[in-house]
Design a protein around this motif. Structure first.
Motif, PDB file in Angstrom:
ATOM      1  N   UNK A  19      43.368  32.702  48.764  1.00 27.92           N
ATOM      2  CA  UNK A  19      42.792  33.133  47.487  1.00 27.92           C
ATOM      3  C   UNK A  19      43.723  34.123  46.781  1.00 27.92           C
ATOM      4  N   UNK A  20      44.314  35.046  47.529  1.00 30.09           N
ATOM      5  CA  UNK A  20      45.256  36.007  46.953  1.00 30.09           C
ATOM      6  C   UNK A  20      46.484  35.301  46.390  1.00 30.09           C
ATOM      7  N   UNK A  21      47.024  34.348  47.125  1.00 27.32           N
ATOM      8  CA  UNK A  21      48.204  33.601  46.665  1.00 27.32           C
ATOM      9  C   UNK A  21      47.881  32.792  45.406  1.00 27.32           C
ATOM     10  N   UNK A  22      46.730  32.139  45.381  1.00 27.17           N
ATOM     11  CA  UNK A  22      46.336  31.340  44.218  1.00 27.17           C
ATOM     12  C   UNK A  22      46.106  32.234  43.004  1.00 27.17           C
ATOM     13  N   UNK A  23      45.433  33.353  43.188  1.00 20.75           N
ATOM     14  CA  UNK A  23      45.178  34.244  42.045  1.00 20.75           C
ATOM     15  C   UNK A  23      46.479  34.841  41.511  1.00 20.75           C
ATOM     16  N   UNK A  24      47.424  35.184  42.389  1.00 23.26           N
ATOM     17  CA  UNK A  24      48.721  35.694  41.952  1.00 23.26           C
ATOM     18  C   UNK A  24      49.476  34.634  41.155  1.00 23.26           C
ATOM     19  N   UNK A  25      49.444  33.395  41.622  1.00 20.84           N
ATOM     20  CA  UNK A  25      50.111  32.305  40.904  1.00 20.84           C
ATOM     21  C   UNK A  25      49.467  32.067  39.541  1.00 20.84           C
ATOM     22  N   UNK A  26      48.145  32.124  39.460  1.00 22.22           N
ATOM     23  CA  UNK A  26      47.455  31.922  38.189  1.00 22.22           C
ATOM     24  C   UNK A  26      47.759  33.041  37.196  1.00 22.22           C
ATOM     25  N   UNK A  27      47.819  34.266  37.665  1.00 27.17           N
ATOM     26  CA  UNK A  27      48.150  35.403  36.799  1.00 27.17           C
ATOM     27  C   UNK A  27      49.578  35.248  36.270  1.00 27.17           C
ATOM     28  N   UNK A  28      50.502  34.896  37.140  1.00 33.60           N
ATOM     29  CA  UNK A  28      51.885  34.678  36.713  1.00 33.60           C
ATOM     30  C   UNK A  28      52.002  33.553  35.704  1.00 33.60           C
ATOM     31  N   UNK A  29      51.267  32.479  35.915  1.00 38.14           N
ATOM     32  CA  UNK A  29      51.284  31.346  34.992  1.00 38.14           C
ATOM     33  C   UNK A  29      50.703  31.737  33.631  1.00 38.14           C
ATOM     34  N   UNK A  30      49.637  32.502  33.643  1.00 35.44           N
ATOM     35  CA  UNK A  30      48.999  32.913  32.395  1.00 35.44           C
ATOM     36  C   UNK A  30      49.884  33.868  31.595  1.00 35.44           C
ATOM     37  N   UNK A  31      50.690  34.663  32.272  1.00 31.22           N
ATOM     38  CA  UNK A  31      51.510  35.670  31.588  1.00 31.22           C
ATOM     39  C   UNK A  31      52.899  35.168  31.225  1.00 31.22           C
ATOM     40  N   UNK A  32      53.245  33.935  31.558  1.00 33.11           N
ATOM     41  CA  UNK A  32      54.610  33.457  31.343  1.00 33.11           C
ATOM     42  C   UNK A  32      55.051  33.562  29.892  1.00 33.11           C
ATOM     43  N   UNK A  33      54.148  33.375  28.934  1.00 28.27           N
ATOM     44  CA  UNK A  33      54.502  33.479  27.520  1.00 28.27           C
ATOM     45  C   UNK A  33      54.301  34.886  26.988  1.00 28.27           C
ATOM     46  N   UNK A  34      53.577  35.712  27.717  1.00 26.83           N
ATOM     47  CA  UNK A  34      53.280  37.061  27.254  1.00 26.83           C
ATOM     48  C   UNK A  34      54.337  38.079  27.613  1.00 26.83           C
ATOM     49  N   UNK A  35      55.249  37.718  28.497  1.00 21.05           N
ATOM     50  CA  UNK A  35      56.293  38.644  28.903  1.00 21.05           C
ATOM     51  C   UNK A  35      57.554  38.291  28.134  1.00 21.05           C
ATOM     52  N   UNK A  36      57.943  39.141  27.212  1.00 21.79           N
ATOM     53  CA  UNK A  36      59.148  38.911  26.417  1.00 21.79           C
ATOM     54  C   UNK A  36      60.150  40.014  26.730  1.00 21.79           C
ATOM     55  N   UNK A  37      61.264  39.635  27.287  1.00 23.53           N
ATOM     56  CA  UNK A  37      62.281  40.608  27.647  1.00 23.53           C
ATOM     57  C   UNK A  37      63.077  41.020  26.414  1.00 23.53           C
ATOM     58  N   UNK A  38      63.505  42.283  26.399  1.00 26.67           N
ATOM     59  CA  UNK A  38      64.286  42.817  25.290  1.00 26.67           C
ATOM     60  C   UNK A  38      65.770  42.620  25.592  1.00 26.67           C
ATOM     61  N   UNK A  39      66.517  42.205  24.572  1.00 25.69           N
ATOM     62  CA  UNK A  39      67.962  42.062  24.705  1.00 25.69           C
ATOM     63  C   UNK A  39      68.624  42.610  23.448  1.00 25.69           C
ATOM     64  N   UNK A  40      69.773  43.234  23.642  1.00 28.57           N
ATOM     65  CA  UNK A  40      70.574  43.695  22.497  1.00 28.57           C
ATOM     66  C   UNK A  40      71.519  42.568  22.092  1.00 28.57           C
ATOM     67  N   UNK A  41      72.059  42.615  20.874  1.00 29.51           N
ATOM     68  CA  UNK A  41      73.009  41.584  20.451  1.00 29.51           C
ATOM     69  C   UNK A  41      74.210  41.436  21.401  1.00 29.51           C
ATOM     70  N   UNK A  42      74.713  42.544  21.945  1.00 30.40           N
ATOM     71  CA  UNK A  42      75.846  42.461  22.883  1.00 30.40           C
ATOM     72  C   UNK A  42      75.455  41.709  24.145  1.00 30.40           C
TER      73      UNK A  42
END
Length: 152
Positions: A19-42
């Motif tokens: 159950x812990x493994x499945x819930x962790x995978x579901x949370x990661x899947x749900x957040x895949x579009x919500x996590x946007x990494x910051x990058x500088x032009x360089x």
């Protein structure tokens, strides 16, 4: 009786772990579009991200690069002093958006052009997002103002 309790305890532990493994995978899947990494032009020029990756870019709007296209399409370059990345955005820009001002955009890099889905500009005369300040300091082009609200 003892064997049955031990077996039941092991089953409960296994079910809890699954159950812990499945819930962790579901949370990661749900957040895949919500996590946007910051990058500088360089960073983008040194290591271009995949065209499917959504991320944030920040820096200063390069002087003389702001061009309005047909309709609501705007083109400009964002720079951190070390590199510049061309940006296109279709929509209404924030009121405080201007050349030589800090900005952060969310979008994707497609064929060397950052296609922004959202543009944020500084919200007052002294504020600049921390990520932008850090990227500009790294390139040695950050200009500290006397009443800067966020100087790192």
């Amino acid at each position: 009786m003892r064997g049955l309790k031990k077996k039941r305890r092991i089953q409960v532990i296994i079910v809890a772990a699954v159950a812990l493994a499945v819930s962790t995978a579901l949370i990661g899947y749900a957040m895949r579009d919500g996590i946007n990494f910051f990058r500088s032009p360089s960073q983008i020029m040194a290591e271009p991200p995949a065209p499917t990756e959504t991320f944030r870019i920040g820096g200063l709007v390069e002087e003389g690069s702001l061009r309005r296209g047909q309709g609501k399409t705007i083109r400009f370059n964002v720079t951190d002093g070390g590199a510049a990345v061309p940006v296109t955005y279709t929509g209404v820009l924030p009121d405080l958006f201007a050349e030589n001002q800090g900005m952060v955009g969310t979008g994707r890099l497609v064929e060397g052009v950052f296609e922004a889905s959202e543009i944020l500009a500084k919200h007052d005369e002294s504020y600049m997002p921390k990520e932008v300040v850090d990227a500009l300091k790294e390139q040695g082009v950050y200009r500290h103002t006397e009443n800067a609200a966020n100087d790192g």
